[in-house]
Design a protein around this motif. Sequence first.
Motif, PDB file in Angstrom:
ATOM      1  N   ILE A 106     -20.392 -12.914  14.095  1.00  5.38           N
ATOM      2  CA  ILE A 106     -21.198 -13.735  15.786  1.00  5.38           C
ATOM      3  C   ILE A 106     -22.448 -13.008  15.700  1.00  5.38           C
ATOM      4  N   GLN A 107     -22.630 -11.687  15.154  1.00 12.02           N
ATOM      5  CA  GLN A 107     -24.156 -11.087  14.834  1.00 12.02           C
ATOM      6  C   GLN A 107     -25.535 -11.770  13.931  1.00 12.02           C
ATOM      7  N   ILE A 108     -24.210 -13.553  13.557  1.00 12.26           N
ATOM      8  CA  ILE A 108     -25.183 -13.870  13.135  1.00 12.26           C
ATOM      9  C   ILE A 108     -26.301 -14.344  13.408  1.00 12.26           C
ATOM     10  N   PHE A 109     -25.408 -15.383  14.559  1.00 14.79           N
ATOM     11  CA  PHE A 109     -26.018 -16.134  15.327  1.00 14.79           C
ATOM     12  C   PHE A 109     -26.852 -15.139  16.277  1.00 14.79           C
ATOM     13  N   HIS A 110     -26.562 -13.768  16.491  1.00 18.17           N
ATOM     14  CA  HIS A 110     -27.646 -13.688  17.537  1.00 18.17           C
ATOM     15  C   HIS A 110     -28.770 -12.895  16.400  1.00 18.17           C
ATOM     16  N   MET A 111     -28.977 -12.846  15.171  1.00 20.73           N
ATOM     17  CA  MET A 111     -29.979 -12.836  14.377  1.00 20.73           C
ATOM     18  C   MET A 111     -31.106 -13.851  14.759  1.00 20.73           C
ATOM     19  N   LEU A 112     -30.332 -14.581  14.271  1.00 20.33           N
ATOM     20  CA  LEU A 112     -30.953 -16.728  14.688  1.00 20.33           C
ATOM     21  C   LEU A 112     -31.894 -16.456  15.439  1.00 20.33           C
ATOM     22  N   SER A 113     -30.841 -15.887  15.820  1.00 24.89           N
ATOM     23  CA  SER A 113     -31.962 -16.617  17.788  1.00 24.89           C
ATOM     24  C   SER A 113     -32.912 -15.361  17.685  1.00 24.89           C
ATOM     25  N   ALA A 114     -33.179 -14.604  17.365  1.00 26.70           N
ATOM     26  CA  ALA A 114     -33.907 -13.824  16.924  1.00 26.70           C
ATOM     27  C   ALA A 114     -35.498 -14.086  15.736  1.00 26.70           C
ATOM     28  N   MET A 115     -34.989 -14.670  14.735  1.00 19.86           N
ATOM     29  CA  MET A 115     -35.378 -15.436  14.194  1.00 19.86           C
ATOM     30  C   MET A 115     -36.901 -16.642  14.588  1.00 19.86           C
ATOM     31  N   ILE A 116     -36.292 -17.119  15.241  1.00 16.23           N
ATOM     32  CA  ILE A 116     -36.602 -18.512  16.164  1.00 16.23           C
ATOM     33  C   ILE A 116     -37.699 -18.315  16.582  1.00 16.23           C
ATOM     34  N   ASN A 117     -37.985 -16.860  17.414  1.00 15.44           N
ATOM     35  CA  ASN A 117     -38.263 -16.330  18.050  1.00 15.44           C
ATOM     36  C   ASN A 117     -39.060 -15.103  17.936  1.00 15.44           C
ATOM     37  N   ASN A 118     -39.320 -15.196  16.670  1.00 11.15           N
ATOM     38  CA  ASN A 118     -40.078 -13.998  16.654  1.00 11.15           C
ATOM     39  C   ASN A 118     -40.268 -12.889  16.791  1.00 11.15           C
ATOM     40  N   ARG A 119     -38.795 -12.640  16.944  1.00 12.16           N
ATOM     41  CA  ARG A 119     -38.551 -11.216  17.207  1.00 12.16           C
ATOM     42  C   ARG A 119     -37.599 -10.659  15.865  1.00 12.16           C
ATOM     43  N   PHE A 120     -37.838 -11.336  14.676  1.00 10.44           N
ATOM     44  CA  PHE A 120     -36.287 -10.787  13.974  1.00 10.44           C
ATOM     45  C   PHE A 120     -36.960  -9.421  13.256  1.00 10.44           C
ATOM     46  N   SER A 121     -38.201  -8.475  13.058  1.00  9.66           N
ATOM     47  CA  SER A 121     -38.123  -7.371  12.740  1.00  9.66           C
ATOM     48  C   SER A 121     -37.485  -5.996  13.517  1.00  9.66           C
ATOM     49  N   ASP A 122     -38.044  -6.270  14.738  1.00  9.75           N
ATOM     50  CA  ASP A 122     -37.523  -6.026  16.286  1.00  9.75           C
ATOM     51  C   ASP A 122     -36.082  -5.853  16.443  1.00  9.75           C
ATOM     52  N   TYR A 123     -35.531  -7.000  15.843  1.00  5.53           N
ATOM     53  CA  TYR A 123     -34.118  -7.257  16.761  1.00  5.53           C
ATOM     54  C   TYR A 123     -33.698  -5.977  15.547  1.00  5.53           C
ATOM     55  N   ILE A 124     -34.120  -5.738  13.900  1.00  4.21           N
ATOM     56  CA  ILE A 124     -33.565  -5.719  12.554  1.00  4.21           C
ATOM     57  C   ILE A 124     -33.350  -4.376  13.377  1.00  4.21           C
ATOM     58  N   ARG A 125     -34.543  -3.554  13.651  1.00  2.33           N
ATOM     59  CA  ARG A 125     -35.008  -2.040  14.482  1.00  2.33           C
ATOM     60  C   ARG A 125     -33.959  -1.852  15.241  1.00  2.33           C
ATOM     61  N   SER A 126     -33.854  -2.717  16.199  1.00  3.15           N
ATOM     62  CA  SER A 126     -33.484  -1.817  17.098  1.00  3.15           C
ATOM     63  C   SER A 126     -31.431  -1.790  16.955  1.00  3.15           C
ATOM     64  N   ASN A 127     -31.150  -2.834  16.327  1.00  5.65           N
ATOM     65  CA  ASN A 127     -30.044  -2.643  15.365  1.00  5.65           C
ATOM     66  C   ASN A 127     -29.809  -1.726  14.429  1.00  5.65           C
ATOM     67  N   GLY A 128     -30.222  -0.590  14.587  1.00  5.42           N
ATOM     68  CA  GLY A 128     -29.795   0.416  13.913  1.00  5.42           C
ATOM     69  C   GLY A 128     -31.015   0.084  12.631  1.00  5.42           C
ATOM     70  N   GLY A 129     -31.279  -0.825  11.744  1.00  5.26           N
ATOM     71  CA  GLY A 129     -32.426  -0.995  10.745  1.00  5.26           C
ATOM     72  C   GLY A 129     -31.652  -1.778   9.528  1.00  5.26           C
ATOM     73  N   ALA A 130     -33.026  -2.315   8.353  1.00  5.01           N
ATOM     74  CA  ALA A 130     -32.174  -3.003   7.699  1.00  5.01           C
ATOM     75  C   ALA A 130     -31.080  -2.206   6.796  1.00  5.01           C
TER      76      ALA A 130
END
Length: 367
Positions: A42-66
């Motif tokens: 399910i996190q895949i879809f949360h990540m895609l939502s962040a990508m669509i909304n230009n929040r990808f980098s913030d999403y990755i950092r706020s969820n533990g980093g790459a």
Amino acid sequence: MNRGIRNITIKGFESFREVVDFKLNDLNIIIGANGTGKSNFIQIFHMLSAMINNRFSDYIRSNGGADSFLFNGPKETSKMEIAFDFISSGNGVNSYDAEFRPTVDSTFLLSERRRFDADSWRDYGDTSLESRLPEQKEELNESFPEYRGAGYYVYDSISNWMVYHFHDTSPTAPMRRYEIVEDNKRLRENASNIAPFLLNLRDRYPRNYDEIRESVRLVMPFFDDFILDPVQMGDASKVRLTWKQKGSDFPMQPYHLSDGSIRFICLAAALIQPDPPSTIVIDEPELGLHPAAISILAELLRAASKRSQIIAATQSPLLIDQFGIDDIIVMGREKGASVLKHLDPDSFSVWLEDYSVGELWTKNVLE
């Protein structure tokens, strides 16, 4: 035909070592023991939502980093890949592929491609820290400019998918508070705008509103109707989820709704809405519901799958009981990695003569 995902590929993401071209149907009930990877899926879809909304980098950092996203960490996995084939609003098969390579500052560099039907893959451009999906959302077909290009359909489809998460039903949860009336076009992922959304349905889509109300009555027999009266608060008109019981005009407040009751209201609104997302993802929709309400939830999920693709992860035998073997996807672990498996109905025909699907799940026959 639903504009949903036809196949998904996952490589190196979280607990997934490699899943290639796994087929998804209109209705997908995902089951699996704790720790098998349902939440990661399910996190895949949360990540895609962040990508669509230009929040990808913030999403990755706020969820533990790459490094925390890579299967068994960067020593074993140098990159991850997500790919989809899906039916677009133009009824063609579009494909999207993204490769993620970790950077020194705990995020990823993305390489993205898109394709329409059997056409050649086309890059989105150079690698980038944020997704380039929004840059091609108006793309036209180069050969036939009167038609949309693959970039348009990829963006249109992914931006239309929705992950609903109604777990926060605390006294201060957004779904219990006032929200501006104008926030009514699309039900938000946490249902923070449930009251203005229902108000809009009552005024513009009375048939859907009545169906939601009747579904809630089946779960809450004492429920009569919502009271959705806007209140002027400063410069804004706001509304919250007040309601009335049968035989009484006293306005009940949002805090009078139990956790299960308000969660079911949000689920009913999500599954009966007039213009639903092309793919709806819900984690543990049965949470907090009375056993009698679970069969009604299953009916709503099944009916919604005729208009949207449904992906629901559950551990409830009662909910699993409401579906057929061919609706079930089993999430398991093999050699330390998450795997997805469809079930063959013929393999369980003898078992089903004496046991329900939910009973087979509790007996570990389905794993």
